[in-house]
Enzyme design. Structure first.
Site, PDB file in Angstrom:
ATOM      1  N   LYS A   1      21.963  31.524  41.913  1.00 52.37           N
ATOM      2  CA  LYS A   1      22.925  30.543  41.440  1.00 52.37           C
ATOM      3  C   LYS A   1      22.427  29.138  41.782  1.00 52.37           C
ATOM      4  CE  LYS A   1      27.290  33.140  41.599  1.00 52.37           C
ATOM      5  NZ  LYS A   1      28.611  33.226  42.247  1.00 52.37           N
TER       6      LYS A   1
ATOM      7  N   GLU B   1      42.047  42.889  40.446  1.00 49.86           N
ATOM      8  CA  GLU B   1      43.455  42.509  40.550  1.00 49.86           C
ATOM      9  C   GLU B   1      44.387  43.709  40.673  1.00 49.86           C
ATOM     10  OE1 GLU B   1      41.199  39.279  38.431  1.00 49.86           O
ATOM     11  OE2 GLU B   1      41.394  41.458  38.183  1.00 49.86           O
TER      12      GLU B   1
ATOM     13  N   ARG C   1      46.589  41.067  34.504  1.00 48.97           N
ATOM     14  CA  ARG C   1      45.751  42.252  34.554  1.00 48.97           C
ATOM     15  C   ARG C   1      46.325  43.327  35.480  1.00 48.97           C
ATOM     16  NH1 ARG C   1      39.521  40.452  34.809  1.00 48.97           N
ATOM     17  NH2 ARG C   1      39.374  42.433  33.703  1.00 48.97           N
TER      18      ARG C   1
END
Length: 615
Positions: free
Chosen positions: A279, A364, A392
């Site tokens: 990243k 979730e 979700r």
């Protein structure tokens, strides 16, 4: 800044004309362009810098858009957008009427699938691959998924299904958390290219046919292959799902990526390529702190980001401070987040109470049922979650928490419109889908002080509860740091007026107060969506000619619908106007501009009321 190659790229067809050396130059120019572009507009930086070589390689090898590329989450698609004809519009990124920060099918035929939530790419790409097969077309579907997104159950459901199908699906795992260890070097890159070649795969299939008649030898050969590959790759899991696993390889080595992808393109059936990237690649500040540079505002490239302290705390900060204080008074409090520690304001809590802090990853559904299990053991969980991500885990909210009347508090951030992130992240529906759930307490604070008090109230409620607050800052009101409660199901008249009463919820209270000045209207801060203050509703209905409800939520099924239902139950008939988000997905842009377009700024609210209830 001169970008000799990048300026010539109008579509992936131009990318395919470049030599290996030119592709490397293109990647360097692309990375520099992204860095300077995001510095000017803000947006997601670290993730985009990390996939530059992969994006170049994908468009150089595959025949996009016929070969569909599905980007998981989608916040790493800036290089993809630039290479597919949208370079000149990057200056409008995430701005009103500008480019979306995520893939968007209406924006380009190269954007195969909208993805603002994680872990959907494999399912979608599998559907595309099977669809192409059913139509007799030899097209490819590629799913690019990060290691964080692989923690969600949906990704594994898709892998399990895909492995049982003979579809031309390529899953690319973009692993940017592990360091490039020795097995991701020259030897492993060589082995991956070898194992992805047609010769190796043909020999393997042929050998299986020959050895099939001698089961012990076939089993020995398979074990030997598994042992050989197991020494250099972690692919056993994905092989068990039915994929041909390849990797890991260096995701920044363009030559290796090109060779491997070209080999994979010739193979049939489900393939799994594991790449390792970094990243923030190419920008030291983002490499050193990819979390800080995940989503950024405008910044100076040379010096990096200078944090600007705001005069007013955000609602997220109010929640974070409350969580630490409440944890200090209640040892049974535990904090849970689905991979959103910083975004949801749990950093201080994690530092102060590491043994009571749980980041469950991008999962979730698991987060809510995990909280339910903790509640069964006498703990008092607080789940910090974005409104759009709570969608979700709706079944878990109903079946695992509310059905059992468990004391789990949902601290719902990003309620309402969210500005630059757009419809994939807008919390437009939570009041609608929560208020119909039995046993639920649902509160919507109008300012920061009320937010803290309602969090305390909901936490001490002996059942499931939700406190829903918006993104960003509020009114700037001074916050009472005591852990005080408010009476459940009771609103407050904030302004006395005549003829018209505005029953406002959450962030629309401040707007209603401004609009009411020109109307001389009464304004009630309802505070609770469930239970509603029936006494206050009756009082306002009996003393006013017209009623108005206002909320930063979908009108259909929202808090205003609850007020209408209450009036019916009370046997009261009054003209009523419901103000809220329209029955469409509101695009990205400046929050204030979007609210004005929806008629939910003070002027819009006043105008709508005057038009509906003229004097």
């Amino acid at each position: 800044m001169t970008s000799a190659l990048l300026d010539r790229i109008q579509s992936p067809a131009d990318v395919k004309q470049l030599s290996r050396g030119e592709l490397k130059q293109l990647a360097d120019e692309l990375r520099a362009f992204i860095l300077n572009s995001v510095a000017s507009t803000g947006g997601h930086l670290a993730s985009n810098l990390g996939v530059v070589e992969l994006t170049v390689a994908l468009h150089a090898v595959f025949d996009t858009p016929a070969d569909a590329i599905v980007w998981d989450v989608g916040h790493q698609t800036y290089a993809h957008k630039i290479l597919t004809g949208r370079r000149e519009r990057m200056a409008t990124l995430r701005q009103t009427d500008g480019l979306s920060g995520f893939p968007k099918r209406e924006e380009s035929p190269y954007d195969a699938f909208v993805a603002g939530h994680s872990s959907t790419s494999i399912s979608a790409a599998l559907g595309m691959a099977v669809g192409a097969k059913l139509k007799g077309e030899s097209r490819r579907a590629v799913a690019v998924i990060g290691d964080g997104a692989m923690t969600a159950g949906m990704a594994f459901e898709a892998l399990n299904n895909a492995g049982a199908m003979d579809a031309n699906l390529l899953v690319i795992l973009n692993d940017n958390e592990m360091s490039i260890s020795p097995n991701v070097g020259a030897m492993n890159n060589y082995l991956t290219k070898l194992l992805s070649g047609r010769f190796y795969n043909a020999m393997r299939r042929g050998g299986e046919k020959i050895l099939a008649g001698v089961p012990p030898i076939l089993e020995l050969a398979k074990k030997a292959e598994e042992h050989m590959k197991g020494m250099v790759t972690p692919g056993t899991l994905f092989e068990e799902f039915g994929f041909n696993y390849l990797g890991p390889i260096d995701g920044h080595d363009l030559n290796v990526l090109l060779d491997t992808l070209n080999n994979i393109k010739k193979l049939e059936g489900p393939q799994f390529l594991h790449i390792v990237t970094k990243k923030g690649k190419g920008y030291a500040q983002a490499e050193d702190d990819p979390c800080l540079y995940h989503g950024v505002g405008k910044f100076d490239v040379g010096s990096g980001i200078t944090a600007k302290a705001g005069a007013k705390p955000t609602y997220t900060q109010v929640f974070g401070d409350w969580l630490v204080d409440m944890a200090g008074s209640d040892p049974k409090l535990v904090g849970i987040t689905p991979a959103m520690c910083e975004g949801s304001g749990l950093v201080k809590f994690a530092e102060r109470h590491p043994e009571r802090y749980f980041d469950v990853g991008i999962a979730e559904q698991h987060a809510l049922t995990f909280a339910a299990g903790l509640a069964c053991e006498g703990m008092h969980p607080v789940v910090a979650i974005y409104s759009t991500f709570l969608q979700r885990a709706y079944d878990q909210t109903i079946h695992d928490i509310a059905l059992q009347n468990l004391p789990v508090l949902l601290a719902i951030d990003r309620g309402g419109l969210v500005g630059a992130d757009g419809p994939t992240h807008a919390g437009a529906f939570d009041l609608s889908f929560l208020r119909c759930v039995p046993n639920m307490l649902v509160a919507a604070p109008s300012d920061e002080d009320e937010c803290r008090k309602l969090l305390t109230t909901a936490f001490r409620y002996p059942g499931p509860s939700a406190v829903r607050y918006p993104r960003g800052t509020g009114t700037g009101i001074e916050v009472d740091l005591a852990l005080r409660e408010l009476p459940i199901g009771k609103g407050l008249v904030r302004r006395e007026g005549k003829r018209i009463a505005i029953l406002a919820f959450g962030s629309l209270v401040a707007t209603a107060l401004k609009a009411a000045e020109g109307l001389n209207a009464t304004v009630a801060d309802m505070r609770f969506v469930k239970p509603l203050d029936l006494d206050l509703i009756r009082q306002l209905a009996e003393t006013h000619d017209y009623l108005v409800t206002a909320e930063e939520n979908a009108v259909m099924g929202g808090a205003g619908s609850g007020v209408a239902e209450a009036l019916s139950e009370l046997g009261l008939v009054r003209p009523i106007l419901h103000l809220g988000l329209p029955d469409r997905f509101v695009e990205h842009g400046d929050h204030a501009v979007l609210m004005t377009r929806c008629g939910l700024d003070a002027a819009g609210v006043e105008a709508r009321i005057r038009k509906t209830f003229p004097e």
